[in-house]
Design a protein around this motif. Structure first.
Motif, PDB file in Angstrom:
ATOM      1  N   LEU A 129       9.376   3.369 -45.822  1.00  0.00           N
ATOM      2  CA  LEU A 129      10.035   4.574 -46.313  1.00  0.00           C
ATOM      3  C   LEU A 129       9.715   5.774 -45.454  1.00  0.00           C
ATOM      4  O   LEU A 129      10.414   6.759 -45.482  1.00  0.00           O
ATOM      5  CB  LEU A 129       9.573   4.855 -47.747  1.00  0.00           C
ATOM      6  CG  LEU A 129      10.071   3.863 -48.784  1.00  0.00           C
ATOM      7  CD1 LEU A 129       9.483   4.207 -50.132  1.00  0.00           C
ATOM      8  CD2 LEU A 129      11.586   3.874 -48.862  1.00  0.00           C
ATOM      9  N   SER A 140      12.691   4.676 -40.173  1.00  0.00           N
ATOM     10  CA  SER A 140      13.908   4.149 -40.769  1.00  0.00           C
ATOM     11  C   SER A 140      14.824   5.273 -41.229  1.00  0.00           C
ATOM     12  O   SER A 140      14.426   6.415 -41.351  1.00  0.00           O
ATOM     13  CB  SER A 140      13.538   3.290 -41.979  1.00  0.00           C
ATOM     14  OG  SER A 140      12.998   4.119 -42.972  1.00  0.00           O
ATOM     15  N   GLY A 141      16.062   4.932 -41.511  1.00  0.00           N
ATOM     16  CA  GLY A 141      17.021   5.846 -42.111  1.00  0.00           C
ATOM     17  C   GLY A 141      17.167   7.133 -41.352  1.00  0.00           C
ATOM     18  O   GLY A 141      17.151   7.163 -40.132  1.00  0.00           O
ATOM     19  N   GLN A 246       8.815  12.561 -47.617  1.00  0.00           N
ATOM     20  CA  GLN A 246       9.246  11.168 -47.521  1.00  0.00           C
ATOM     21  C   GLN A 246      10.249  10.848 -48.623  1.00  0.00           C
ATOM     22  O   GLN A 246      11.294  10.234 -48.387  1.00  0.00           O
ATOM     23  CB  GLN A 246       8.019  10.287 -47.648  1.00  0.00           C
ATOM     24  CG  GLN A 246       8.306   8.815 -47.864  1.00  0.00           C
ATOM     25  CD  GLN A 246       7.040   8.115 -48.322  1.00  0.00           C
ATOM     26  OE1 GLN A 246       5.949   8.428 -47.863  1.00  0.00           O
ATOM     27  NE2 GLN A 246       7.173   7.183 -49.230  1.00  0.00           N
ATOM     28  N   SER A 250      13.989   9.477 -48.242  1.00  0.00           N
ATOM     29  CA  SER A 250      14.231   8.053 -48.464  1.00  0.00           C
ATOM     30  C   SER A 250      14.647   7.695 -49.880  1.00  0.00           C
ATOM     31  O   SER A 250      15.282   6.673 -50.093  1.00  0.00           O
ATOM     32  CB  SER A 250      12.964   7.268 -48.137  1.00  0.00           C
ATOM     33  OG  SER A 250      12.505   7.616 -46.874  1.00  0.00           O
TER      34      SER A 250
END
Ligand SMILES: Nc1ncnc2c1ncn2[C@@H]1O[C@H](COP(=O)(O)OP(=O)(O)OP(=O)(O)O)[C@@H](O)[C@H]1O
Length: 399
Positions: A129, A140-141, A246, A250
């Motif tokens: 995450l 990520s993302g 975070q 996420s």
């Protein structure tokens, strides 16, 4: 026996309120003079001239040293770091924040701690995450370098210069130009995007248990205001703030976005450092007012960004002038601050926003001026700044 080592030990607990690190770690204690009669004289080097927090630092130093029984009197002289010392201090603050994130439990200094952790998303345990620390693999993302969302942090050295107002209006202006825009209100201690956008609802989660952003004036927004009332005290420190960021990246059901603006807290504290480290592709816009003192403080925010190799795309000067009834401009807060800050970082001055009561009213009524009066003097400046940012970034992308 009272010696320099004991004085330094006692001063360890005194923090620079903005950099959130010990003044000893930051090399702010320049000289210590201990007289046999117990009078201790110190020279403390502030990171910048006119540091608005000098009274707090002085009071904290006196409080900490006053607890040593041999100390009978304390005299504190304040001086200012030179450029080299300031760079070292920022580097140390940066490294200490990095270490603090590695496993240190969340700390609270009393007050309310509000846990906004929503139920774990169904995907937890699979994808990471959180963005990695440098050298720890891919994020990520929206935090990853690969995602095409352009992330822009909006930062200022001190509070009250209009950073949140600029964020809201820029977001609306970008959306009016056809972009898909999101805003994260990371100004944890002074969140105001809910008020600015006219959103009151508390957080809702979707079937995947992700937070559904507010959607107003064509912009998707998440803020602490989804969880607590504006004005409610929140006392969070380093790692907890990192976790918050975070979650806002996420654990939110973000639609596809072209731009994600992040309203950062004023100053160069944990959040700014955290964003610099975790969201390495994030770019930064600095907001200042025309006064030189505001510019000096904004310089610090920019310095931290540069340390983290974060790209500063430009400076926005707010409250630059008042337009008088006959059309002439009056520089009520002085002039030149935005340009000199831009020159310092070799970036463009993206625009100068006038001081207009409609800007404040728009923020208070939940209708950013860029949405309600885009052709007013300030509304037009917001649109031209958005246009300039878009142009600059697409030129950059084209190489
Ligand atoms: N150009 C402007 N003309 C008139 N009022 C303005 C302008 N820009 C901001 N303001 C007003 O100034 C006040 C401070 O603005 P804002 O909350 O955006 O500042 P900030 O830098 O985000 O502050 P903080 O970081 O402390 O939350 C608000 O009342 C806002 O409406």
């Amino acid at each position: 026996m009272l010696d320099q080592a004991r004085v330094l030990e006692a001063l360890e607990e005194v923090q620079d309120p903005e950099l959130r690190q010990s003044i000893v770690t930051l090399n702010m204690v320049r000289t210590i003079d201990i007289k046999p009669n117990g009078v201790v004289s110190l020279d403390i080097a502030l990171t910048v001239d006119g540091c608005p927090l000098h009274e707090k630092i002085t009071a904290d130093v006196k409080h900490s040293l006053g607890r040593l029984p041999e100390v009978k009197d304390i005299s504190v002289t304040l001086s200012v770091m030179n450029e080299q010392e300031r760079r070292v201090a920022f580097q140390k603050a940066f490294e200490a924040a990095q270490q603090a994130r590695q496993g240190e439990p969340a700390r609270s200094e009393g007050g309310t701690r509000i846990n906004v952790t929503p139920p774990p998303p169904k995907s937890s345990g699979k994808a990471p995450l959180i963005g990695p620390l440098p050298g720890q693999g891919a994020a990520s993302g929206m935090m990853s370098d690969a995602d095409s969302t352009i992330i822009i942090g909006v930062a200022s050295g001190k509070g009250g210069v209009g950073k949140s107002t600029v964020t809201a209006n820029l977001a609306v202006a970008l959306a009016r130009m056809g972009s898909r825009v999101g805003v994260i209100d990371m100004d944890i201690y002074g969140f105001s995007q809910g008020r600015m956008f006219g959103a009151k609802e508390k957080a809702k989660v979707n079937e995947q248990e992700k937070i559904i952003p507010w959607s107003m004036h064509g912009v998707h927004v998440v803020s602490m205001g989804m969880f607590v009332e504006e004005g409610q005290a929140i006392v969070w420190r380093g790692p907890m703030l990192g976790k918050m960021m975070q979650q806002f990246f996420s654990d939110v059901a973000w639609p596809t976005l072209d731009y994600l603006l992040i309203d950062l807290p004023p100053g160069t504290g944990d959040v700014a450092l955290d964003m610099a480290q975790k969201v390495r592709k994030a770019k930064l816009v600095l907001v200042t007012t025309p006064q030189q003192v505001a510019t000096q403080v904004a310089h610090r925010a920019g310095d931290v960004a540069q340390k983290a190799h974060q790209e500063i795309i430009g400076v926005i000067e707010n409250m630059s002038y008042v337009v008088c009834p006959h059309g002439e401009r009056m520089n009520v807060f002085g002039e030149g601050g935005g340009q000199s800050l831009a020159d310092l970082f070799h970036v463009p001055l993206l625009g100068q926003i006038p001081l207009e009561s409609t800007v404040r009213e728009g923020g208070d009524k939940g209708r950013p001026l860029a949405a309600s009066e885009p052709t007013s003097p300030a509304g037009a400046v917001f649109l031209s700044i958005a246009e300039r940012i878009k142009q600059t970034l697409s030129n950059e992308a084209a190489g």
